[in-house]
Design a protein around this motif. Structure first.
Motif, PDB file in Angstrom:
ATOM      1  N   ARG A 138     -21.133 -51.292 -13.892  1.00 44.29           N
ATOM      2  CA  ARG A 138     -21.687 -50.954 -12.575  1.00 44.29           C
ATOM      3  C   ARG A 138     -21.110 -51.883 -11.502  1.00 44.29           C
ATOM      4  O   ARG A 138     -20.832 -51.463 -10.384  1.00 44.29           O
ATOM      5  CB  ARG A 138     -23.227 -51.034 -12.634  1.00 44.29           C
ATOM      6  N   SER A 142     -18.896 -50.433  -8.391  1.00 41.78           N
ATOM      7  CA  SER A 142     -19.308 -50.738  -7.020  1.00 41.78           C
ATOM      8  C   SER A 142     -18.200 -51.479  -6.275  1.00 41.78           C
ATOM      9  O   SER A 142     -17.876 -51.151  -5.125  1.00 41.78           O
ATOM     10  CB  SER A 142     -20.596 -51.575  -7.066  1.00 41.78           C
ATOM     11  N   CYS A 146     -16.053 -49.955  -3.101  1.00 39.70           N
ATOM     12  CA  CYS A 146     -15.965 -50.595  -1.784  1.00 39.70           C
ATOM     13  C   CYS A 146     -14.507 -50.763  -1.365  1.00 39.70           C
ATOM     14  O   CYS A 146     -14.166 -50.580  -0.194  1.00 39.70           O
ATOM     15  CB  CYS A 146     -16.670 -51.955  -1.799  1.00 39.70           C
ATOM     16  N   ASP A 159     -18.165 -55.062   1.939  1.00 36.12           N
ATOM     17  CA  ASP A 159     -19.230 -54.337   1.235  1.00 36.12           C
ATOM     18  C   ASP A 159     -19.705 -53.136   2.051  1.00 36.12           C
ATOM     19  O   ASP A 159     -20.786 -53.133   2.639  1.00 36.12           O
ATOM     20  CB  ASP A 159     -20.399 -55.295   0.954  1.00 36.12           C
ATOM     21  N   THR A 161     -20.662 -50.257   1.036  1.00 36.50           N
ATOM     22  CA  THR A 161     -21.792 -49.475   0.501  1.00 36.50           C
ATOM     23  C   THR A 161     -23.108 -50.255   0.558  1.00 36.50           C
ATOM     24  O   THR A 161     -24.135 -49.753   0.104  1.00 36.50           O
ATOM     25  CB  THR A 161     -21.540 -49.001  -0.950  1.00 36.50           C
ATOM     26  N   TYR A 185     -24.672 -42.790  -1.125  1.00 31.94           N
ATOM     27  CA  TYR A 185     -23.928 -44.014  -0.804  1.00 31.94           C
ATOM     28  C   TYR A 185     -22.986 -43.819   0.365  1.00 31.94           C
ATOM     29  O   TYR A 185     -22.754 -44.735   1.150  1.00 31.94           O
ATOM     30  CB  TYR A 185     -23.053 -44.444  -1.981  1.00 31.94           C
TER      31      TYR A 185
END
Ligand SMILES: Nc1nc2c(ncn2[C@@H]2O[C@H](COP(=O)(O)OP(=O)(O)O)[C@@H](O)[C@H]2O)c(=O)[nH]1
Ligand SMILES: [Mg+2]
Length: 244
Positions: A138, A142, A146, A159, A161, A185
């Motif tokens: 995860r 993520s 980004c 960042d 999201t 998102y």
């Protein structure tokens, strides 16, 4: 009145295990934040808990109840409109699940109110990778999401999201006037992309993001695919319209 200036919007879907604790922590902060919970008819009774809590906190705790689960983006849009109508100047987004530490709101508030920042972003990736307890898959998804969003949209934010963000009301007003398209998102990316294109001053402060301990994540495949494919169309339409 200073306590009517800043508000934290918390979208909820099945957060009965977290919502009262997070409300209590925000109410205890020195900044006098109001709180607006936007609940999508959670079957676990999240809204009922909030209503009970409101009896003793009428002036600082508010609730919008929506009919069904329609995504975090539309929930925030409801909340933003309410906050603008009620003349809040500093408007925050924060998750209910303690992934975002409420104490960071006070740090963010300094930037939004004293340092001329229009959008303050609680950033997991400003200084390395500040994520605790997420499975490595995860974290990687993520982080690379980004990076992908940064490259596709050309928005210089690590960042994109992040869902821990503070906005001056004027920023939200202008973005809302032009319309918001995404629901998951991608909504978080779209907001920052549009604020950047409107030449507002965006600033990231490092935060430590911790995976939820109670309740469960609402992330699903449609949220991810909306982000992957939607961003490309958003960027193309910006190139042609030259505004967004
Ligand atoms: N109102 C509303 N809240 C939502 C929805 N989906 C997620 N949330 C809330 O948005 C926040 C972030 O969601 P979460 O499931 O923790 O996402 P994750 O941290 O990326 O796994 C939490 O407070 C959720 O309860 C939705 O469709 N409607
Ligand atoms: Mg979460």
């Amino acid at each position: 009145m200073s306590d009517r200036k800043s508000i934290v919007i918390i979208p909820t879907f099945n957060e009965a295990e977290n919502i009262i604790d997070i409300i209590n922590e925000v109410l205890l902060l020195k900044d006098n934040f109001s709180i607006l919970v936007v609940d999508d008819n959670s079957p676990d009774g999240t809204a009922e808990l909030v209503k009970k809590k409101m009896e003793l906190n009428k002036h600082r705790l508010f609730l919008i109840e929506r009919e069904k689960k329609l995504g975090i983006g539309p929930a925030y849009i409801n909340g933003f409109k309410w906050a603008i109508k009620n003349e809040y100047e500093n408007i925050y987004e924060m998750d209910a699940d303690f992934s975002h530490n409420p104490y960071d709101l006070s740090r963010m508030q300094v930037f939004l109110t004293q340092n001329g920042v229009d959008v303050v972003i609680g950033s997991r990736y400003k200084t390395g990778v500040n994520v605790v307890n997420w499975p490595i898959q995860r974290v990687l998804i993520s982080y690379f999401a980004c990076m992908y969003a940064r490259i596709i949209t050309g928005t210089p934010i690590m960042d994109l999201t992040s869902g821990f963000v503070g906005y001056k009301a004027k920023v939200l007003n202008e973005i809302l006037n032009n319309g918001i398209k995404f629901k998951g998102y991608a909504f978080q990316i779209e907001m920052k992309f549009k604020a950047y294109n409107l030449k507002y001053n965006l600033y990231e402060i490092p935060i430590i993001f911790t995976d939820r301990v109670k309740g469960s994540s609402k992330l699903n495949l449609s949220i991810i695919s909306e982000a992957i494919f939607g961003l490309i169309t958003m960027k193309i339409s910006q190139i042609f319209t030259k505004i967004f």
